[in-house]
Motif scaffolding. Structure first.
Motif, PDB file in Angstrom:
ATOM      1  N   LEU A  29       0.804  -1.251  -0.086  1.00 41.54           N
ATOM      2  CA  LEU A  29       0.056  -0.098   0.008  1.00 41.54           C
ATOM      3  C   LEU A  29       0.807   1.282   0.110  1.00 41.54           C
ATOM      4  CD1 LEU A  29      -2.793   1.173   0.195  1.00 41.54           C
ATOM      5  CD2 LEU A  29      -2.764   0.960   2.613  1.00 41.54           C
ATOM      6  N   PHE A  30       1.982   1.361   0.791  1.00 37.16           N
ATOM      7  CA  PHE A  30       3.001   2.450   0.938  1.00 37.16           C
ATOM      8  C   PHE A  30       3.507   2.431  -0.474  1.00 37.16           C
ATOM      9  CE2 PHE A  30       3.092   1.938   5.694  1.00 37.16           C
ATOM     10  CZ  PHE A  30       2.021   2.759   5.828  1.00 37.16           C
ATOM     11  N   GLY A  31       3.854   1.376  -1.397  1.00 37.39           N
ATOM     12  CA  GLY A  31       4.538   1.380  -2.624  1.00 37.39           C
ATOM     13  C   GLY A  31       3.378   2.034  -3.630  1.00 37.39           C
ATOM     14  N   LEU A  32       2.214   1.801  -3.225  1.00 42.79           N
ATOM     15  CA  LEU A  32       1.114   2.226  -4.371  1.00 42.79           C
ATOM     16  C   LEU A  32       1.021   3.697  -4.158  1.00 42.79           C
ATOM     17  CD1 LEU A  32      -0.848   1.236  -6.137  1.00 42.79           C
ATOM     18  CD2 LEU A  32      -2.763   1.039  -4.376  1.00 42.79           C
ATOM     19  N   GLY A  86      -8.562   9.035  -1.649  1.00 39.78           N
ATOM     20  CA  GLY A  86      -9.883   8.305  -1.363  1.00 39.78           C
ATOM     21  C   GLY A  86      -9.372   6.628  -1.734  1.00 39.78           C
ATOM     22  N   LEU A  87      -8.504   6.342  -2.656  1.00 40.47           N
ATOM     23  CA  LEU A  87      -7.932   4.873  -2.698  1.00 40.47           C
ATOM     24  C   LEU A  87      -7.098   4.581  -1.530  1.00 40.47           C
ATOM     25  CD1 LEU A  87      -7.540   2.425  -4.835  1.00 40.47           C
ATOM     26  CD2 LEU A  87      -5.456   3.685  -5.466  1.00 40.47           C
ATOM     27  N   LEU A  88      -6.282   5.526  -0.917  1.00 41.67           N
ATOM     28  CA  LEU A  88      -5.549   5.286   0.294  1.00 41.67           C
ATOM     29  C   LEU A  88      -6.492   5.013   1.376  1.00 41.67           C
ATOM     30  CD1 LEU A  88      -2.976   4.912   1.838  1.00 41.67           C
ATOM     31  CD2 LEU A  88      -3.149   7.589   2.303  1.00 41.67           C
ATOM     32  N   ALA A  89      -7.556   5.550   1.542  1.00 42.49           N
ATOM     33  CA  ALA A  89      -8.595   5.558   2.570  1.00 42.49           C
ATOM     34  C   ALA A  89      -9.232   4.231   2.390  1.00 42.49           C
ATOM     35  CB  ALA A  89      -9.325   6.635   2.680  1.00 42.49           C
ATOM     36  N   PHE A  90      -9.724   3.873   1.382  1.00 40.32           N
ATOM     37  CA  PHE A  90     -10.369   2.642   1.046  1.00 40.32           C
ATOM     38  C   PHE A  90      -9.634   1.636   1.475  1.00 40.32           C
ATOM     39  CE2 PHE A  90     -12.018  -0.737  -2.024  1.00 40.32           C
ATOM     40  CZ  PHE A  90     -12.906  -1.038  -1.590  1.00 40.32           C
ATOM     41  N   THR A  91      -8.363   1.603   0.769  1.00 39.30           N
ATOM     42  CA  THR A  91      -7.424   0.148   1.006  1.00 39.30           C
ATOM     43  C   THR A  91      -6.934  -0.019   2.396  1.00 39.30           C
ATOM     44  OG1 THR A  91      -5.583   1.634   0.218  1.00 39.30           O
ATOM     45  CG2 THR A  91      -6.701   0.124  -1.396  1.00 39.30           C
ATOM     46  N   LEU A  92      -6.774   1.227   3.033  1.00 39.99           N
ATOM     47  CA  LEU A  92      -6.470   0.866   4.491  1.00 39.99           C
ATOM     48  C   LEU A  92      -7.496   0.699   5.353  1.00 39.99           C
ATOM     49  CD1 LEU A  92      -4.562   4.269   5.427  1.00 39.99           C
ATOM     50  CD2 LEU A  92      -3.783   1.977   5.549  1.00 39.99           C
ATOM     51  N   ALA A  93      -8.845   0.835   4.990  1.00 38.49           N
ATOM     52  CA  ALA A  93      -9.814   0.211   5.684  1.00 38.49           C
ATOM     53  C   ALA A  93     -10.120  -1.200   5.376  1.00 38.49           C
ATOM     54  CB  ALA A  93     -11.149   0.909   5.261  1.00 38.49           C
ATOM     55  N   LEU A  94      -9.778  -1.850   4.167  1.00 36.86           N
ATOM     56  CA  LEU A  94      -9.567  -3.124   3.697  1.00 36.86           C
ATOM     57  C   LEU A  94      -8.477  -3.870   4.367  1.00 36.86           C
ATOM     58  CD1 LEU A  94     -10.368  -3.339  -0.333  1.00 36.86           C
ATOM     59  CD2 LEU A  94     -11.794  -3.871   1.834  1.00 36.86           C
ATOM     60  N   TYR A  96      -7.294  -2.990   7.456  1.00 32.65           N
ATOM     61  CA  TYR A  96      -7.567  -3.023   8.763  1.00 32.65           C
ATOM     62  C   TYR A  96      -8.478  -4.267   8.995  1.00 32.65           C
ATOM     63  CZ  TYR A  96      -9.476  -1.734  13.373  1.00 32.65           C
ATOM     64  OH  TYR A  96      -9.772  -1.821  14.433  1.00 32.65           O
ATOM     65  N   ARG A  97      -9.436  -4.218   8.170  1.00 31.75           N
ATOM     66  CA  ARG A  97     -10.416  -5.403   8.158  1.00 31.75           C
ATOM     67  C   ARG A  97      -9.823  -6.679   8.230  1.00 31.75           C
ATOM     68  NH1 ARG A  97     -14.699  -7.112  10.873  1.00 31.75           N
ATOM     69  NH2 ARG A  97     -15.975  -8.674   9.595  1.00 31.75           N
ATOM     70  N   THR A  98      -9.041  -6.788   7.183  1.00 34.49           N
ATOM     71  CA  THR A  98      -8.241  -7.880   6.919  1.00 34.49           C
ATOM     72  C   THR A  98      -7.435  -8.635   8.004  1.00 34.49           C
ATOM     73  OG1 THR A  98      -8.343  -7.552   4.576  1.00 34.49           O
ATOM     74  CG2 THR A  98      -6.811  -9.296   5.212  1.00 34.49           C
ATOM     75  N   PHE A  99      -6.822  -7.469   8.488  1.00 29.48           N
ATOM     76  CA  PHE A  99      -5.881  -7.945   9.899  1.00 29.48           C
ATOM     77  C   PHE A  99      -6.981  -8.251  10.899  1.00 29.48           C
ATOM     78  CE2 PHE A  99      -3.742  -6.373  13.730  1.00 29.48           C
ATOM     79  CZ  PHE A  99      -2.661  -7.338  13.721  1.00 29.48           C
ATOM     80  N   MET A 100      -8.018  -7.496  11.229  1.00 30.35           N
ATOM     81  CA  MET A 100      -8.856  -7.893  12.218  1.00 30.35           C
ATOM     82  C   MET A 100      -9.406  -9.138  12.214  1.00 30.35           C
ATOM     83  SD  MET A 100      -8.221  -5.552  14.370  1.00 30.35           S
ATOM     84  CE  MET A 100      -9.441  -5.963  15.695  1.00 30.35           C
ATOM     85  N   THR A 101      -9.666  -9.875  10.872  1.00 28.84           N
ATOM     86  CA  THR A 101     -10.263 -10.988  10.344  1.00 28.84           C
ATOM     87  C   THR A 101      -9.190 -12.195  10.500  1.00 28.84           C
ATOM     88  OG1 THR A 101     -11.808  -9.820   9.135  1.00 28.84           O
ATOM     89  CG2 THR A 101     -11.717 -12.283   8.643  1.00 28.84           C
ATOM     90  N   LEU A 102      -8.051 -12.181   9.791  1.00 27.36           N
ATOM     91  CA  LEU A 102      -7.285 -12.860   9.625  1.00 27.36           C
ATOM     92  C   LEU A 102      -6.164 -13.093  10.917  1.00 27.36           C
ATOM     93  CD1 LEU A 102      -6.881 -12.863   5.874  1.00 27.36           C
ATOM     94  CD2 LEU A 102      -8.207 -14.469   7.188  1.00 27.36           C
ATOM     95  N   GLY A 103      -5.879 -11.677  10.993  1.00 25.32           N
ATOM     96  CA  GLY A 103      -4.924 -11.735  11.967  1.00 25.32           C
ATOM     97  C   GLY A 103      -3.380 -11.487  11.598  1.00 25.32           C
ATOM     98  N   THR A 104      -3.242 -11.205  10.408  1.00 29.82           N
ATOM     99  CA  THR A 104      -2.039 -11.050   9.534  1.00 29.82           C
ATOM    100  C   THR A 104      -2.136 -10.072   8.569  1.00 29.82           C
ATOM    101  OG1 THR A 104      -0.194 -12.055   8.502  1.00 29.82           O
ATOM    102  CG2 THR A 104      -2.351 -13.066   8.077  1.00 29.82           C
ATOM    103  N   VAL A 105      -1.071  -9.283   7.890  1.00 34.49           N
ATOM    104  CA  VAL A 105      -0.823  -8.595   7.049  1.00 34.49           C
ATOM    105  C   VAL A 105      -0.093  -9.372   5.867  1.00 34.49           C
ATOM    106  CG1 VAL A 105      -1.567  -6.428   7.879  1.00 34.49           C
ATOM    107  CG2 VAL A 105       0.986  -7.040   7.760  1.00 34.49           C
TER     108      VAL A 105
END
Length: 144
Positions: A29-32, A86-94, A96-105
């Motif tokens: 994401l930071f690379g993007l 807008g893309l950054l905010a959306f992907t950060l939310a994704l 975060y949700r992925t980390f909360m669900t799966l426990g990893t990035v």
């Protein structure tokens, strides 16, 4: 000045590609974001850097007088900044949700839909046992 911006764009693009090749989704994401900034600088530099007045037209004239800055690249970069945010905010939310669900990035550990044990994989005969090269599955077994 343009040479300095060209070098800066090259460094940003190479750094962003390096970050996007990592397995960590946050680094991707930071690379993007870095790539988005590099493209904004490229658009801005492509519009030619001119030291001039703002592109304002005096009353009663059809064109600006003298040397003025080009407004189109500035408008394109401003639009790209808003879209990138807008893309950054959306992907950060994704993320975060992925980390909360799966426990990893880590993208390698996010393979939820794939089985973990390869010995339990059903690789042939359309769900009717292990693959047998001597007796391949037919369309009738699949209901085709």
């Amino acid at each position: 000045m343009e040479l300095l911006l060209a070098i800066t764009i090259g460094v940003l693009v190479s750094t962003s590609v390096y970050l996007m090749l990592d397995r960590n989704v946050l680094r991707f994401l930071f690379g993007l974001v870095l790539l988005s900034n590099a493209v904004n600088l490229l658009i801005f530099t492509g519009g030619r850097l001119t030291a001039g007045a703002p592109p304002l037209i005096d009353a009663g004239q059809y064109a600006p007088t003298g040397v003025v800055a080009n407004a189109l690249p500035q408008a394109l970069v401003l639009t790209a900044i808003v879209i990138g945010f807008g893309l950054l905010a959306f992907t950060l939310a994704l993320v975060y949700r992925t980390f909360m669900t799966l426990g990893t990035v880590n993208s390698d550990e996010m393979r939820v839909a794939e089985p973990v044990d390869d010995s339990k994989l059903d690789t042939g005969r359309l769900g009717m046992g292990k693959a047998n090269p001597a007796k391949p599955a037919t369309g009738q077994e699949a209901g085709i």
